[in-house]
Design an enzyme around this catalytic site. Structure first.
Site, PDB file in Angstrom:
ATOM      1  N   GLY A 187       0.830  -1.207   0.000  1.00  0.00           N
ATOM      2  CA  GLY A 187       0.000   0.000   0.000  1.00  0.00           C
ATOM      3  C   GLY A 187       0.858   1.247   0.000  1.00  0.00           C
ATOM      4  N   GLY A 196      -0.701  -8.228  -4.680  1.00  0.00           N
ATOM      5  CA  GLY A 196      -0.988  -9.391  -5.513  1.00  0.00           C
ATOM      6  C   GLY A 196       0.187 -10.316  -5.673  1.00  0.00           C
ATOM      7  N   GLY A 199       5.881  -3.271   3.276  1.00  0.00           N
ATOM      8  CA  GLY A 199       5.503  -3.741   4.611  1.00  0.00           C
ATOM      9  C   GLY A 199       5.774  -5.223   4.790  1.00  0.00           C
ATOM     10  CG  ASN A 200       3.642  -6.943   7.969  1.00  0.00           C
ATOM     11  OD1 ASN A 200       4.097  -5.808   8.053  1.00  0.00           O
ATOM     12  ND2 ASN A 200       2.834  -7.460   8.858  1.00  0.00           N
ATOM     13  CB  THR A 248       4.552   0.357   8.997  1.00  0.00           C
ATOM     14  OG1 THR A 248       3.361   0.527   9.771  1.00  0.00           O
ATOM     15  CG2 THR A 248       5.750   0.370   9.933  1.00  0.00           C
ATOM     16  CG  ASP A 292       0.311   1.054  11.878  1.00  0.00           C
ATOM     17  OD1 ASP A 292      -0.413   2.061  11.748  1.00  0.00           O
ATOM     18  OD2 ASP A 292      -0.046  -0.084  11.545  1.00  0.00           O
TER      19      ASP A 292
HETATM   20  N1  LIG Z   1       4.217 -14.259   2.062  1.00  0.00           N
HETATM   21  C1  LIG Z   1       4.661 -13.688   0.949  1.00  0.00           C
HETATM   22  N2  LIG Z   1       5.630 -14.254   0.226  1.00  0.00           N
HETATM   23  C2  LIG Z   1       6.087 -13.683  -0.900  1.00  0.00           C
HETATM   24  N3  LIG Z   1       5.655 -12.512  -1.374  1.00  0.00           N
HETATM   25  C3  LIG Z   1       4.681 -11.895  -0.701  1.00  0.00           C
HETATM   26  C4  LIG Z   1       4.120 -12.445   0.491  1.00  0.00           C
HETATM   27  N4  LIG Z   1       3.164 -11.604   0.944  1.00  0.00           N
HETATM   28  C5  LIG Z   1       3.127 -10.589   0.058  1.00  0.00           C
HETATM   29  N5  LIG Z   1       4.026 -10.752  -0.913  1.00  0.00           N
HETATM   30  C6  LIG Z   1       4.265  -9.852  -2.031  1.00  0.00           C
HETATM   31  O1  LIG Z   1       4.567  -8.554  -1.524  1.00  0.00           O
HETATM   32  C7  LIG Z   1       3.810  -7.563  -2.199  1.00  0.00           C
HETATM   33  C8  LIG Z   1       3.243  -6.591  -1.223  1.00  0.00           C
HETATM   34  O2  LIG Z   1       2.565  -7.274  -0.196  1.00  0.00           O
HETATM   35  P1  LIG Z   1       1.293  -6.686   0.515  1.00  0.00           P
HETATM   36  O3  LIG Z   1       0.904  -7.670   1.561  1.00  0.00           O
HETATM   37  O4  LIG Z   1       0.288  -6.319  -0.508  1.00  0.00           O
HETATM   38  O5  LIG Z   1       1.772  -5.298   1.166  1.00  0.00           O
HETATM   39  P2  LIG Z   1       2.701  -4.922   2.395  1.00  0.00           P
HETATM   40  O6  LIG Z   1       4.107  -5.133   1.989  1.00  0.00           O
HETATM   41  O7  LIG Z   1       2.371  -3.498   2.639  1.00  0.00           O
HETATM   42  O8  LIG Z   1       2.320  -5.838   3.546  1.00  0.00           O
HETATM   43  C9  LIG Z   1       2.742  -8.291  -3.012  1.00  0.00           C
HETATM   44  O9  LIG Z   1       2.916  -7.925  -4.344  1.00  0.00           O
HETATM   45  C10 LIG Z   1       3.006  -9.749  -2.840  1.00  0.00           C
HETATM   46  O10 LIG Z   1       3.270 -10.344  -4.101  1.00  0.00           O
HETATM   47  O1  LIG Z   2      -6.928  -3.409   6.783  1.00  0.00           O
HETATM   48  P1  LIG Z   2      -5.578  -3.627   6.187  1.00  0.00           P
HETATM   49  O2  LIG Z   2      -5.445  -3.094   4.805  1.00  0.00           O
HETATM   50  O3  LIG Z   2      -5.096  -5.020   6.297  1.00  0.00           O
HETATM   51  O4  LIG Z   2      -4.533  -2.805   7.036  1.00  0.00           O
HETATM   52  C1  LIG Z   2      -4.828  -2.139   8.214  1.00  0.00           C
HETATM   53  C2  LIG Z   2      -3.551  -1.627   8.747  1.00  0.00           C
HETATM   54  O5  LIG Z   2      -3.000  -0.758   7.808  1.00  0.00           O
HETATM   55  C3  LIG Z   2      -2.640   0.443   8.448  1.00  0.00           C
HETATM   56  O6  LIG Z   2      -3.647   1.335   8.174  1.00  0.00           O
HETATM   57  C4  LIG Z   2      -1.307   0.917   7.914  1.00  0.00           C
HETATM   58  O7  LIG Z   2      -0.377  -0.060   8.106  1.00  0.00           O
HETATM   59  P2  LIG Z   2       1.000  -0.054   7.280  1.00  0.00           P
HETATM   60  O8  LIG Z   2       1.455   1.344   7.187  1.00  0.00           O
HETATM   61  O9  LIG Z   2       1.848  -0.928   8.136  1.00  0.00           O
HETATM   62  O10 LIG Z   2       0.714  -0.654   5.941  1.00  0.00           O
HETATM   63  C5  LIG Z   2      -2.628   0.178   9.914  1.00  0.00           C
HETATM   64  O11 LIG Z   2      -2.925   1.263  10.696  1.00  0.00           O
HETATM   65  C6  LIG Z   2      -3.688  -0.835  10.016  1.00  0.00           C
HETATM   66  O12 LIG Z   2      -3.474  -1.555  11.142  1.00  0.00           O
END
Ligand SMILES: Nc1ncnc2c1ncn2[C@@H]1O[C@H](COP(=O)(O)OP(=O)(O)O)[C@@H](O)[C@H]1O
Ligand SMILES: O=P(O)(O)OC[C@H]1O[C@](O)(COP(=O)(O)O)[C@@H](O)[C@@H]1O
Length: 414
Positions: free
Chosen positions: A177, A242, A266-267, A295, A297
């Site tokens: 995001g 995705g 992020g994660n 993040t 947060d």
């Molecule tokens: N467990 C995972 N293993 C490998 N790639 C992942 C995993 N989770 C997410 N990704 C990849 O990381 C990208 C971002 O993940 P997403 O969960 O959407 O956002 P964020 O990094 O903010 O948590 C996605 O395009 C996805 O392909």
């Molecule tokens: O509902 P979602 O999209 O899983 O994420 C909710 C989380 O995303 C946030 O709005 C922002 O988190 P990040 O900046 O770590 O992406 C947090 O405050 C909230 O806990």
């Protein structure tokens, strides 16, 4: 940022602990970091949610402190880049000479330009020695609240680097995001790489997708291109979520001849970065995968502040002000502001403290009751009776366990 090291954080968490009718004060709850796990000889780049769960310690054992520290050092130790890939050290090309030289007592300029971070430098993680477990915000290890030093690596430019900047091709990708500050980070990575002498810097468009969707070409990056991108919101490179096929991504990294990849996200992104690193290792590629945690947060233990956090706190002020005006003007008005933070209350707590207008602040870290003599509702009643209005600021995740006791089972809390 040091080119030699894939990762390196060294900071301390400080949580403001002023009392303002706050129903709780966030402690560092979630810890995510990317590092090399030295203990496992494989030195894998690990993306892990390290909980602050402590090892089972027997406090009657006089050695418990050493055991704690051993465990702490094991978890926070970062192996060197040379433990992971076969690279030779060379003097850094990052010049400290842009800093003002120090003057000697006799007025002459010093010849040495000390200012690099030594690999053995450490930062102290916890700076407060709590005298008792009942001290405000106390976070104790043993029942006596004994002081135990916890040191972490210090980040910053080193005297030696391990890539030849003139031959380096560096990539930057932003995933997941949006978060305020992404463009500032892209810009600063480019400016710093250039400072080292890296000339070949590219942006991968729309997250990991840019690695395998052919119509998303590389964006050439240099100081002229990124000069003003910090003035705009979003990500200059675009983001995406995705699924991503790790093998395809690494094929693409190989085909593009990237030597280092800066992954902002992020994660999920870091889980992906970890897998990319593992795949690079498997293929024996000398590629440095650098995770930049994103993040709003601010809930990452080893970082003083995550980018985007300040902006979120600042943006919250407008909502709090409006709610305050509404509540203040209405007869027995109650203003309720919900802020982001599913599992962390830093935004809500900082926004509440800095606004000076919030009467009740609810955050996920600290349980509270609604009913009863010490409940939130009784306090709200008291506020209405005494000052005539009230303003509540609540983090989106506050009290979620109350609302849905089975929430753990469906995986919202980790
Ligand atoms: N467990 C995972 N293993 C490998 N790639 C992942 C995993 N989770 C997410 N990704 C990849 O990381 C990208 C971002 O993940 P997403 O969960 O959407 O956002 P964020 O990094 O903010 O948590 C996605 O395009 C996805 O392909
Ligand atoms: O509902 P979602 O999209 O899983 O994420 C909710 C989380 O995303 C946030 O709005 C922002 O988190 P990040 O900046 O770590 O992406 C947090 O405050 C909230 O806990």
């Amino acid at each position: 940022m040091a080119l030699k090291s894939a990762v390196g954080y060294a900071c301390s968490i400080t949580s403001g602990q002023k009392h303002l009718g706050c129903f709780g004060v966030p402690r560092c709850n979630r810890l995510q970091c990317v590092g090399y796990d030295k203990k496992s000889k494989a030195c894998e780049l690990v993306t892990r949610a390290i909980s602050m769960d402590r090892p089972q310690l027997d406090f009657s054992n006089p050695d418990w402190k050493e055991q704690f520290q051993e465990d702490f050092n094991r978890r926070f130790n970062l192996p060197h880049l040379t433990d992971v890939i076969d690279v030779e050290p060379k003097p850094t090309t990052f010049s400290l000479k842009s800093r003002a030289p120090l003057e000697n007592v006799n007025g002459s300029m010093q010849e040495s330009w000390n200012g690099y971070v030594n690999d053995d430098d450490r930062a102290l993680l916890k700076v407060i020695k709590f005298a008792s477990p009942t001290s405000a915000g106390a976070d104790c290890i043993d029942p006596d609240c004994t002081w135990v030093e916890q040191w972490v690596h210090r980040a910053g430019p080193r005297k030696q680097i391990y890539f030849e900047p003139q031959y380096v091709k560096a990539g930057i990708v932003t995933c997941g995001g949006l978060c305020p500050g992404l463009n500032d980070v892209i810009r600063q990575i480019v400016l710093t790489l250039e400072k080292y002498g890296v000339k070949n810097i590219v942006g991968i468009q729309h997250g990991f997708r840019g690695f395998f969707e052919n119509h998303l070409g590389e964006v050439l990056l240099n100081r002229h291109v990124v000069q003003n991108i910090n003035l705009a919101g979003g990500s200059f490179l675009g983001v995406s979520r995705g699924g991503a096929n790790i093998s395809d991504i690494v094929d693409s990294i190989q085909a593009r001849r990237l030597d280092m990849l800066f992954v902002l996200g992020g994660n999920g992104t870091h889980a992906g970065a970890n897998l990319i690193h593992e795949e690079c290792r498997k293929r024996k590629l000398k590629v440095s995968i650098v995770g930049v945690p994103k993040t709003i947060d601010n809930d990452i233990l080893l970082m003083d502040k995550t980018f985007g956090f300040d902006t979120a706190v600042e943006a919250a002020q407008r909502a709090i002000n409006s709610a305050y005006i509404e509540a203040h003007s209405a007869f027995h008005g109650i203003g309720l502001v919900k802020l982001m933070g599913r599992s962390s209350g830093f935004i809500t707590m900082h926004a509440s403290l800095s606004s000076g207008q919030v009467d009740i602040c609810l955050i996920p870290e600290v349980p509270f009751t609604l009913d009863g003599p010490n409940g939130v509702l009784r306090h709200l009643e008291h506020l209405i009776e005494t000052k005539g209005f009230a303003l509540i600021c609540v983090a989106e995740g506050a009290g979620q366990v109350r609302l849905l006791p089975d929430i753990k089972q469906i995986g919202f809390l980790v």
